[in-house]
Design a protein around this motif. Structure first.
Motif, PDB file in Angstrom:
ATOM      1  N   ALA A   1      -2.616   3.914   3.581  1.00 21.15           N
ATOM      2  CA  ALA A   1      -2.470   4.657   2.328  1.00 21.15           C
ATOM      3  C   ALA A   1      -3.060   6.055   2.447  1.00 21.15           C
ATOM      4  O   ALA A   1      -2.474   7.039   1.963  1.00 21.15           O
ATOM      5  CB  ALA A   1      -3.141   3.892   1.185  1.00 21.15           C
TER       6      ALA A   1
ATOM      7  N   VAL B   1      -8.408   6.892  -2.052  1.00 17.24           N
ATOM      8  CA  VAL B   1      -8.061   5.495  -1.825  1.00 17.24           C
ATOM      9  C   VAL B   1      -9.310   4.679  -2.125  1.00 17.24           C
ATOM     10  O   VAL B   1     -10.394   4.998  -1.634  1.00 17.24           O
ATOM     11  CB  VAL B   1      -7.595   5.246  -0.378  1.00 17.24           C
TER      12      VAL B   1
ATOM     13  N   VAL C   1      -4.990   5.542  -5.010  1.00 13.96           N
ATOM     14  CA  VAL C   1      -4.344   4.305  -4.589  1.00 13.96           C
ATOM     15  C   VAL C   1      -5.450   3.262  -4.457  1.00 13.96           C
ATOM     16  O   VAL C   1      -6.387   3.440  -3.677  1.00 13.96           O
ATOM     17  CB  VAL C   1      -3.605   4.467  -3.245  1.00 13.96           C
TER      18      VAL C   1
ATOM     19  N   ALA D   1       0.824  -1.211   0.000  1.00 12.46           N
ATOM     20  CA  ALA D   1       0.000   0.000   0.000  1.00 12.46           C
ATOM     21  C   ALA D   1       0.855   1.256   0.000  1.00 12.46           C
ATOM     22  O   ALA D   1       0.558   2.233  -0.708  1.00 12.46           O
ATOM     23  CB  ALA D   1      -0.938  -0.013   1.205  1.00 12.46           C
TER      24      ALA D   1
ATOM     25  N   VAL E   1       1.957   7.149  -6.630  1.00 15.58           N
ATOM     26  CA  VAL E   1       0.958   8.192  -6.877  1.00 15.58           C
ATOM     27  C   VAL E   1       1.505   9.559  -6.488  1.00 15.58           C
ATOM     28  O   VAL E   1       1.329  10.549  -7.220  1.00 15.58           O
ATOM     29  CB  VAL E   1      -0.344   7.856  -6.129  1.00 15.58           C
TER      30      VAL E   1
ATOM     31  N   ALA F   1       2.607   1.745  -3.454  1.00 22.38           N
ATOM     32  CA  ALA F   1       1.641   2.265  -4.422  1.00 22.38           C
ATOM     33  C   ALA F   1       1.381   3.742  -4.167  1.00 22.38           C
ATOM     34  O   ALA F   1       1.265   4.543  -5.113  1.00 22.38           O
ATOM     35  CB  ALA F   1       0.342   1.470  -4.340  1.00 22.38           C
ATOM     36  N   THR F   2       1.306   4.121  -2.895  1.00 22.74           N
ATOM     37  CA  THR F   2       1.116   5.537  -2.564  1.00 22.74           C
ATOM     38  C   THR F   2       2.314   6.360  -3.012  1.00 22.74           C
ATOM     39  O   THR F   2       2.154   7.475  -3.536  1.00 22.74           O
ATOM     40  CB  THR F   2       0.892   5.702  -1.053  1.00 22.74           C
TER      41      THR F   2
ATOM     42  N   TYR G   1      -2.105   0.290  -8.058  1.00 20.39           N
ATOM     43  CA  TYR G   1      -2.847  -0.788  -7.402  1.00 20.39           C
ATOM     44  C   TYR G   1      -1.928  -1.551  -6.465  1.00 20.39           C
ATOM     45  O   TYR G   1      -0.850  -2.016  -6.871  1.00 20.39           O
ATOM     46  CB  TYR G   1      -3.428  -1.723  -8.450  1.00 20.39           C
ATOM     47  N   ALA G   2      -2.357  -1.697  -5.215  1.00 17.17           N
ATOM     48  CA  ALA G   2      -1.622  -2.460  -4.216  1.00 17.17           C
ATOM     49  C   ALA G   2      -2.290  -3.818  -4.033  1.00 17.17           C
ATOM     50  O   ALA G   2      -3.427  -3.893  -3.567  1.00 17.17           O
ATOM     51  CB  ALA G   2      -1.586  -1.699  -2.896  1.00 17.17           C
TER      52      ALA G   2
END
Length: 355
Positions: A190, A292, A330, A148, A155, A151-152, A163-164
């Protein structure tokens, strides 16, 4: 115009959690939150052309802002403490499962102390008998948090969305408790990381079949993180049973920052998508700058946990709706347990979100 291929973040360590069984109404049943979920999703998203990267290790700073330190310590140590106890020899139980829950009904206002035996202490943190802890559980849950957070990072570095592939899922994990097959709250982590990265107001939209009581609890009295969920009506007897009703809208500074949309059993695509669209409009109107998505695909018709009848086409359409709000997003994996269709449902959402 070429379709956006959303980056996928995963970790091999997310396979390490093996609960073996879920204890439901006193009976050990075969678990559905299994490591094969990771491989089913990974095969589908790579087959759909989404680029894959492994998660980077992150410090515990953000995690410690989401969960109480005592719960984190318990989870990190529980499997080894159980192994050192008599449980395997006495009853053949190699997984941590509580037999006592220290609820207000039990303590009744009396002064309490920390339980010495782990089979008693466990009930101070885990709130059901379905969410067992074993060797590898902490490592997998911690790796899901890293998915997570990585992925953040993507972004925050400029990706439209990432995508996590989190496993185990997380949205039922509360500040000081875990349950519902969830141990650490990946979506909340996230959201906190987006806030720390410069987003003044973040929204979590949860489209899992069940309300994410953990995420709701973490942000219930805050105005800087909105939580919106579309899920099966808990009043019809579905998890989390006692929360997730429409009149739960936040408290104190967070008044109005929570929105639950419970739906009846058997709800199909059109009403479900209408609810998703309503939540999308809400977070835009509230001025959120980051998103999210708690992507549970267990609302699908074939899912063993499914009380709803959502199709892959509707998941693709939900991705289009939530991607269409134009917020950096995310996407965090939550539920989804029918292995033959799981990966395709996730890929459908990602394709829709990418437009």
């Amino acid at each position: 115009m070429n379709q956006y291929r959303m980056p996928v973040v995963w970790s091999p360590a997310t396979r390490d959690h093996d609960p073996r069984n879920e204890v439901w109404v006193g009976v050990a049943t075969t678990g559905t939150e299994v490591a094969a979920r990771v491989d089913a999703i990974l095969a589908a998203v790579t087959g759909a052309g989404h680029p894959v990267t492994e998660a980077a290790t992150h410090p515990d700073d953000v995690l410690a802002r989401v969960h109480e330190p005592s719960m984190l310590t318990f989870l990190a140590e529980a499997a080894e403490r159980w192994r050192q106890g008599p449980y395997a020899d006495l009853v053949g139980q190699t997984r941590v499962v509580p037999y006592l829950f220290t609820t207000p009904a039990m303590t009744a206002g009396l002064p309490t102390r920390k339980a010495v035996a782990i089979h008693a202490e466990a009930g101070s943190y885990v709130y059901d008998t379905m969410t067992l802890v074993g060797p590898g559980t902490w490592e997998a849950a911690r790796a899901a948090v890293d998915c997570a957070l990585t992925a953040t990072d993507l972004v925050l570095a400029g990706e439209r969305a990432a995508y996590a592939l989190c496993r185990p899922p997380g949205h039922h994990a509360t500040p000081a408790g875990f349950g519902g097959s969830c141990y650490l709250n990946n979506a909340a982590v996230a959201a906190e990381a987006l806030r720390a990265g410069g987003h003044d107001r973040v929204a979590v939209i949860d489209i899992d079949a069940h309300q994410g009581n953990g995420t709701a609890a973490i942000f219930y009295d805050r105005a800087d993180v909105l939580y919106g969920s579309v899920h099966v009506d808990p009043g019809a007897g579905w998890f989390p049973h006692v929360v997730g009703y429409a009149d739960e809208t936040g408290a104190r500074a967070g008044a109005g920052a929570t929105r639950n949309v419970p739906l009846p059993e058997g709800t199909g695509d059109a009403p479900w998508l209408e609810a998703v669209g309503g939540l999308a409009d809400w977070v835009v109107a509230e001025g959120c700058s980051g998103l999210v998505v708690s992507l549970g695909v267990d609302a699908a018709a074939d899912d063993p946990e499914s009380p709803l009848l959502v199709t892959a086409d509707a998941y693709r359409a939900a991705g289009t709706v939530l991607g269409g709000v134009g917020l950096p997003a995310v996407v965090v994996q939550e539920g989804g347990y029918h292995l033959p269709t799981l990966g395709g449902l996730v890929a459908a959402y990602l394709d829709g979100h990418g437009g």
